[in-house]
Scaffold this motif. Sequence first.
Motif, PDB file in Angstrom:
ATOM      1  N   SER A 171       0.824  -1.202   0.000  1.00 42.32           N
ATOM      2  CA  SER A 171       0.000   0.000   0.000  1.00 42.32           C
ATOM      3  C   SER A 171       0.862   1.258   0.000  1.00 42.32           C
ATOM      4  O   SER A 171       1.998   1.261   0.486  1.00 42.32           O
ATOM      5  CB  SER A 171      -0.928   0.022   1.222  1.00 42.32           C
ATOM      6  OG  SER A 171      -0.204   0.331   2.393  1.00 42.32           O
ATOM      7  N   ILE A 172       0.326   2.321  -0.536  1.00 43.95           N
ATOM      8  CA  ILE A 172       1.045   3.589  -0.627  1.00 43.95           C
ATOM      9  C   ILE A 172       1.437   4.101   0.754  1.00 43.95           C
ATOM     10  O   ILE A 172       2.562   4.563   0.968  1.00 43.95           O
ATOM     11  CB  ILE A 172       0.192   4.629  -1.373  1.00 43.95           C
ATOM     12  CG1 ILE A 172       0.022   4.205  -2.839  1.00 43.95           C
ATOM     13  CG2 ILE A 172       0.806   6.022  -1.285  1.00 43.95           C
ATOM     14  CD1 ILE A 172      -1.028   4.986  -3.593  1.00 43.95           C
ATOM     15  N   GLY A 173       0.527   3.997   1.712  1.00 48.89           N
ATOM     16  CA  GLY A 173       0.828   4.451   3.072  1.00 48.89           C
ATOM     17  C   GLY A 173       1.965   3.671   3.693  1.00 48.89           C
ATOM     18  O   GLY A 173       2.829   4.240   4.381  1.00 48.89           O
ATOM     19  N   ASP A 174       1.989   2.362   3.474  1.00 49.26           N
ATOM     20  CA  ASP A 174       3.068   1.533   4.012  1.00 49.26           C
ATOM     21  C   ASP A 174       4.406   1.873   3.358  1.00 49.26           C
ATOM     22  O   ASP A 174       5.445   1.905   4.025  1.00 49.26           O
ATOM     23  CB  ASP A 174       2.760   0.050   3.807  1.00 49.26           C
ATOM     24  CG  ASP A 174       1.768  -0.496   4.824  1.00 49.26           C
ATOM     25  OD1 ASP A 174       1.501   0.190   5.831  1.00 49.26           O
ATOM     26  OD2 ASP A 174       1.249  -1.607   4.607  1.00 49.26           O
ATOM     27  N   ILE A 175       4.383   2.116   2.055  1.00 52.34           N
ATOM     28  CA  ILE A 175       5.622   2.469   1.356  1.00 52.34           C
ATOM     29  C   ILE A 175       6.188   3.771   1.916  1.00 52.34           C
ATOM     30  O   ILE A 175       7.369   3.855   2.272  1.00 52.34           O
ATOM     31  CB  ILE A 175       5.374   2.618  -0.158  1.00 52.34           C
ATOM     32  CG1 ILE A 175       4.916   1.295  -0.776  1.00 52.34           C
ATOM     33  CG2 ILE A 175       6.643   3.119  -0.860  1.00 52.34           C
ATOM     34  CD1 ILE A 175       4.368   1.431  -2.182  1.00 52.34           C
ATOM     35  N   ALA A 176       5.344   4.788   1.996  1.00 48.42           N
ATOM     36  CA  ALA A 176       5.793   6.089   2.484  1.00 48.42           C
ATOM     37  C   ALA A 176       6.311   5.997   3.915  1.00 48.42           C
ATOM     38  O   ALA A 176       7.366   6.546   4.245  1.00 48.42           O
ATOM     39  CB  ALA A 176       4.651   7.100   2.398  1.00 48.42           C
ATOM     40  N   GLY A 177       5.565   5.299   4.767  1.00 50.43           N
ATOM     41  CA  GLY A 177       5.977   5.164   6.161  1.00 50.43           C
ATOM     42  C   GLY A 177       7.288   4.421   6.297  1.00 50.43           C
ATOM     43  O   GLY A 177       8.146   4.793   7.106  1.00 50.43           O
ATOM     44  N   TYR A 178       7.449   3.367   5.504  1.00 48.88           N
ATOM     45  CA  TYR A 178       8.673   2.565   5.552  1.00 48.88           C
ATOM     46  C   TYR A 178       9.882   3.384   5.108  1.00 48.88           C
ATOM     47  O   TYR A 178      10.926   3.385   5.773  1.00 48.88           O
ATOM     48  CB  TYR A 178       8.520   1.331   4.657  1.00 48.88           C
ATOM     49  CG  TYR A 178       9.715   0.409   4.692  1.00 48.88           C
ATOM     50  CD1 TYR A 178       9.796  -0.599   5.635  1.00 48.88           C
ATOM     51  CD2 TYR A 178      10.767   0.554   3.784  1.00 48.88           C
ATOM     52  CE1 TYR A 178      10.899  -1.456   5.684  1.00 48.88           C
ATOM     53  CE2 TYR A 178      11.865  -0.283   3.820  1.00 48.88           C
ATOM     54  CZ  TYR A 178      11.928  -1.293   4.776  1.00 48.88           C
ATOM     55  OH  TYR A 178      13.024  -2.115   4.828  1.00 48.88           O
ATOM     56  N   VAL A 179       9.743   4.062   3.977  1.00 49.17           N
ATOM     57  CA  VAL A 179      10.839   4.874   3.450  1.00 49.17           C
ATOM     58  C   VAL A 179      11.291   5.898   4.487  1.00 49.17           C
ATOM     59  O   VAL A 179      12.493   6.051   4.755  1.00 49.17           O
ATOM     60  CB  VAL A 179      10.411   5.567   2.142  1.00 49.17           C
ATOM     61  CG1 VAL A 179      11.424   6.639   1.730  1.00 49.17           C
ATOM     62  CG2 VAL A 179      10.235   4.550   1.022  1.00 49.17           C
ATOM     63  N   ALA A 180      10.336   6.612   5.076  1.00 52.14           N
ATOM     64  CA  ALA A 180      10.667   7.629   6.076  1.00 52.14           C
ATOM     65  C   ALA A 180      11.311   7.005   7.305  1.00 52.14           C
ATOM     66  O   ALA A 180      12.276   7.548   7.860  1.00 52.14           O
ATOM     67  CB  ALA A 180       9.415   8.401   6.473  1.00 52.14           C
ATOM     68  N   TYR A 181      10.805   5.856   7.718  1.00 46.60           N
ATOM     69  CA  TYR A 181      11.324   5.210   8.928  1.00 46.60           C
ATOM     70  C   TYR A 181      12.774   4.768   8.762  1.00 46.60           C
ATOM     71  O   TYR A 181      13.632   5.091   9.587  1.00 46.60           O
ATOM     72  CB  TYR A 181      10.450   4.011   9.312  1.00 46.60           C
ATOM     73  CG  TYR A 181      10.941   3.313  10.567  1.00 46.60           C
ATOM     74  CD1 TYR A 181      10.609   3.802  11.831  1.00 46.60           C
ATOM     75  CD2 TYR A 181      11.754   2.178  10.498  1.00 46.60           C
ATOM     76  CE1 TYR A 181      11.080   3.189  12.989  1.00 46.60           C
ATOM     77  CE2 TYR A 181      12.230   1.559  11.641  1.00 46.60           C
ATOM     78  CZ  TYR A 181      11.882   2.066  12.887  1.00 46.60           C
ATOM     79  OH  TYR A 181      12.354   1.463  14.025  1.00 46.60           O
ATOM     80  N   VAL A 182      13.056   4.023   7.692  1.00 46.12           N
ATOM     81  CA  VAL A 182      14.418   3.491   7.546  1.00 46.12           C
ATOM     82  C   VAL A 182      15.428   4.603   7.269  1.00 46.12           C
ATOM     83  O   VAL A 182      16.568   4.546   7.757  1.00 46.12           O
ATOM     84  CB  VAL A 182      14.509   2.382   6.477  1.00 46.12           C
ATOM     85  CG1 VAL A 182      13.639   1.197   6.859  1.00 46.12           C
ATOM     86  CG2 VAL A 182      14.164   2.897   5.092  1.00 46.12           C
ATOM     87  N   LEU A 183      15.027   5.614   6.501  1.00 40.50           N
ATOM     88  CA  LEU A 183      15.963   6.683   6.170  1.00 40.50           C
ATOM     89  C   LEU A 183      16.307   7.552   7.375  1.00 40.50           C
ATOM     90  O   LEU A 183      17.349   8.222   7.385  1.00 40.50           O
ATOM     91  CB  LEU A 183      15.418   7.561   5.042  1.00 40.50           C
ATOM     92  CG  LEU A 183      15.363   6.932   3.652  1.00 40.50           C
ATOM     93  CD1 LEU A 183      14.789   7.911   2.648  1.00 40.50           C
ATOM     94  CD2 LEU A 183      16.754   6.468   3.198  1.00 40.50           C
ATOM     95  N   THR A 184      15.444   7.556   8.379  1.00 42.94           N
ATOM     96  CA  THR A 184      15.688   8.403   9.549  1.00 42.94           C
ATOM     97  C   THR A 184      16.119   7.611  10.782  1.00 42.94           C
ATOM     98  O   THR A 184      16.388   8.215  11.829  1.00 42.94           O
ATOM     99  CB  THR A 184      14.435   9.225   9.912  1.00 42.94           C
ATOM    100  OG1 THR A 184      13.324   8.340  10.146  1.00 42.94           O
ATOM    101  CG2 THR A 184      14.079  10.192   8.792  1.00 42.94           C
ATOM    102  N   THR A 185      16.198   6.284  10.669  1.00 37.81           N
ATOM    103  CA  THR A 185      16.594   5.486  11.828  1.00 37.81           C
ATOM    104  C   THR A 185      17.833   4.626  11.591  1.00 37.81           C
ATOM    105  O   THR A 185      18.628   4.418  12.520  1.00 37.81           O
ATOM    106  CB  THR A 185      15.451   4.556  12.293  1.00 37.81           C
ATOM    107  OG1 THR A 185      15.085   3.686  11.217  1.00 37.81           O
ATOM    108  CG2 THR A 185      14.241   5.362  12.744  1.00 37.81           C
ATOM    109  N   LEU A 186      18.013   4.133  10.380  1.00 29.56           N
ATOM    110  CA  LEU A 186      19.163   3.267  10.111  1.00 29.56           C
ATOM    111  C   LEU A 186      20.434   4.099   9.908  1.00 29.56           C
ATOM    112  O   LEU A 186      20.376   5.198   9.355  1.00 29.56           O
ATOM    113  CB  LEU A 186      18.922   2.417   8.870  1.00 29.56           C
ATOM    114  CG  LEU A 186      17.773   1.401   8.915  1.00 29.56           C
ATOM    115  CD1 LEU A 186      17.766   0.578   7.630  1.00 29.56           C
ATOM    116  CD2 LEU A 186      17.886   0.491  10.125  1.00 29.56           C
TER     117      LEU A 186
END
Length: 281
Positions: A171-186
């Motif tokens: 889903s679009i929401g999952d993609i956006a949330g995932y991208v933001a999460y990994v780019l700001t935490t890893l």
Amino acid sequence: MSSYKSFAVVGAGTLGLPIVNALAAQNVSVVLLSRPGASVKTVPATVKVITVDFTDVAAVAAVLKEHKVDVVLSTITTTTAAAQTSLVEAAKLAAVKLFAPSEYGMPTEGQAEGFLGAKNQIAADLKAAGIASTRFFVGNFTEFIPWLVGYADHGKIRIVGKGEVRVSFTSIGDIAGYVAYVLTTLPASELENRIFRIEGDRASLNDLGLLFTTSVEHVDEITGDDGFLKTLLLGLVDTGAGSTGWDEATKTEGLGSQAAGSANALWPGHQWKTIKDVHNL
């Protein structure tokens, strides 16, 4: 925490705007680059919208330098993926640390032709420019299923090919949330020159008939609006390329870190939306 603190999102379409919102929620600096003449977008108050010609290398580079951008995320559409060349040049001039090209679809690694080949070429261009890249393979947007198979038009699942292979849907929401999460935490070392294969749900096109409680029709081509594009996408899906674990070199499903959905675990505790969830089935 990631060492990246400043992000520029190029394009505010179907996926771009959700990514902007998800990044803003992570309390990092976000600028949105929008084409001249594009419709006005509503964004969080902390996000600055800048109108710039994406083909103007010097102008884009100036924006990236002014805002000390660490990461560029391109979300321009599939059919114009090759237009990212100027963005790569601008990112190099601005000494951007990481570039996430406009993937967000079927795996492109090893692809040499068509729009998938054009996307893979951008990854090669980034490598040649000495810019680290992060690629997100997501399969097909779950929200677009009715459009892709014609359900929105005639209430049936109309597909090209046998429809037997399993396909990744996210889903679009999952993609956006995932991208933001990994780019700001890893950490940067886990992001640079990495491919993330995610998957919200998995089903064959034939399975969609059961999920949507309707009939499945097999045809040689799709006619009508976007018929050529739909025929092309359905044909690719039928080869197996619709799975985020697809290995173009071996024409098989990857294993381990190359498997479909293998990168889901990097967003711990997240409940991924299924096809049923998205379409209220």
